[in-house]
Design a protein around this motif. Structure first.
Motif, PDB file in Angstrom:
ATOM      1  N   SER A  92       4.857   4.326   1.572  1.00 28.81           N
ATOM      2  CA  SER A  92       5.416   5.009   0.397  1.00 28.81           C
ATOM      3  C   SER A  92       6.871   5.432   0.553  1.00 28.81           C
ATOM      4  O   SER A  92       7.560   5.667  -0.446  1.00 28.81           O
ATOM      5  CB  SER A  92       4.557   6.234   0.048  1.00 28.81           C
ATOM      6  OG  SER A  92       4.494   7.122   1.156  1.00 28.81           O
ATOM      7  N   SER A 135       0.803  -1.215   0.000  1.00 31.53           N
ATOM      8  CA  SER A 135       0.000   0.000   0.000  1.00 31.53           C
ATOM      9  C   SER A 135       0.841   1.272   0.000  1.00 31.53           C
ATOM     10  O   SER A 135       2.042   1.256   0.281  1.00 31.53           O
ATOM     11  CB  SER A 135      -0.907   0.016   1.239  1.00 31.53           C
ATOM     12  OG  SER A 135      -0.167   0.382   2.390  1.00 31.53           O
ATOM     13  N   ASP A 136       0.181   2.380  -0.262  1.00 26.73           N
ATOM     14  CA  ASP A 136       0.841   3.677  -0.220  1.00 26.73           C
ATOM     15  C   ASP A 136       1.146   4.129   1.200  1.00 26.73           C
ATOM     16  O   ASP A 136       1.832   5.136   1.398  1.00 26.73           O
ATOM     17  CB  ASP A 136      -0.019   4.723  -0.933  1.00 26.73           C
ATOM     18  CG  ASP A 136      -0.137   4.468  -2.428  1.00 26.73           C
ATOM     19  OD1 ASP A 136       0.737   3.754  -2.972  1.00 26.73           O
ATOM     20  OD2 ASP A 136      -1.109   4.949  -3.044  1.00 26.73           O
TER      21      ASP A 136
END
Length: 261
Positions: free
Chosen positions: A238, A234-235
């Motif tokens: 990031s 997932s972001d």
């Protein structure tokens, strides 16, 4: 929660255990999922369950030690989904043996599946991730990459190499917004470990012994590893790359001869 909506993922070794849990979690979070496994029927059972729950998923029989099969499946996933943003290189085999005892055939097999399979997955996924403008690669290492366990020379060698390969790839592809991380699970209640307990002379004693090697004094569950994988896909992660995330209940801080009090 649909934090993975828009993500399209390949999961190798997705027919059972950790791989099946990862596939289910990614789909539950909104991703499209391609399930690969050497057991094609098992892969299809997982993919069918995901489709029944409303997710977009398909499966394929893939031996990750055969690079042509990996290339074909990864390309197929990118074609079907329109792009590919993620690969979770989870497929692996656990073949015991010390440096002296492991046979050459077993050594070659564990390297071909555990290490060559990870390399092949990355090799064929990277061009698609690049075309997608970036993405995430998650490789499955092990706590045995971090601490020594007697009798697992080949397995430990491959898992340690996965950590190094993950760091190398993170450096090579970071500028292209491709993040590369790995997970290091401890003892997880998978079908492989369940079989070990079923055939042990004293299953309960073995379970208690293995439990006590973890600071949390218990095994992990496949879903707990899947949650960590979803984070790395997932972001939310990031700014995380080149990392080996331990999901081991404190196994690696105790070591194989350590025991939780």
């Amino acid at each position: 929660m649909n934090r993975l909506t828009g993500k399209s993922c390949v999961v190798t070794g997705g027919g059972a255990g950790i791989g099946a849990a990862v596939a289910a979690r990614l789909a539950a979070d909104g991703a499209q999922v391609a399930v690969a496994d050497i057991d094609g029927d098992a892969a299809e059972r997982v993919a069918r369950q995901l489709r029944d729950q409303g997710s977009e998923a398909f499966s394929g029989q893939v031996d990750v030690s055969a690079t042509a099969q990996v290339e074909e499946f990864v390309n197929d996933a990118a074609d079907r989904f329109g792009r590919l943003t993620t690969i979770v290189n989870n497929a692996g085999v656990a073949i015991p043996g010390s440096v002296e005892d492991i046979s050459e055939d077993d050594w070659d097999r564990v390297l071909a599946v555990n290490l060559k399979g990870v390399w092949a997955g990355m090799r064929y996924a990277v061009p698609h991730l690049r075309s997608a403008g970036g993405g995430s690669i998650v490789n499955m290492a092990s706590a045995q990459a971090l601490v020594g366990f007697p009798g697992w020379a080949g397995y430990a060698a491959t898992k340690g190499a996965i950590v190094a390969l993950t760091q190398q790839a993170a450096v090579e592809y970071g500028a292209e917004k491709i993040r590369v991380n790995c997970l290091a699970p401890g003892t997880i209640m998978t079908p492989m470990n369940e079989e070990i307990f079923r055939t042990a002379p004293d299953p309960q004693a073995l379970i208690e012994d293995w439990n006590s090697a973890h600071a949390l004094h218990r095994f992990g569950e496949s879903d707990e590893v899947a949650s960590a994988a979803a984070f790395l896909v997932s972001d939310d992660s990031s700014f995380v790359t080149g990392t080996c995330l331990r999901v081991d209940g404190g196994l690696s801080i105790l070591g194989p001869s350590g025991r939780a009090t």
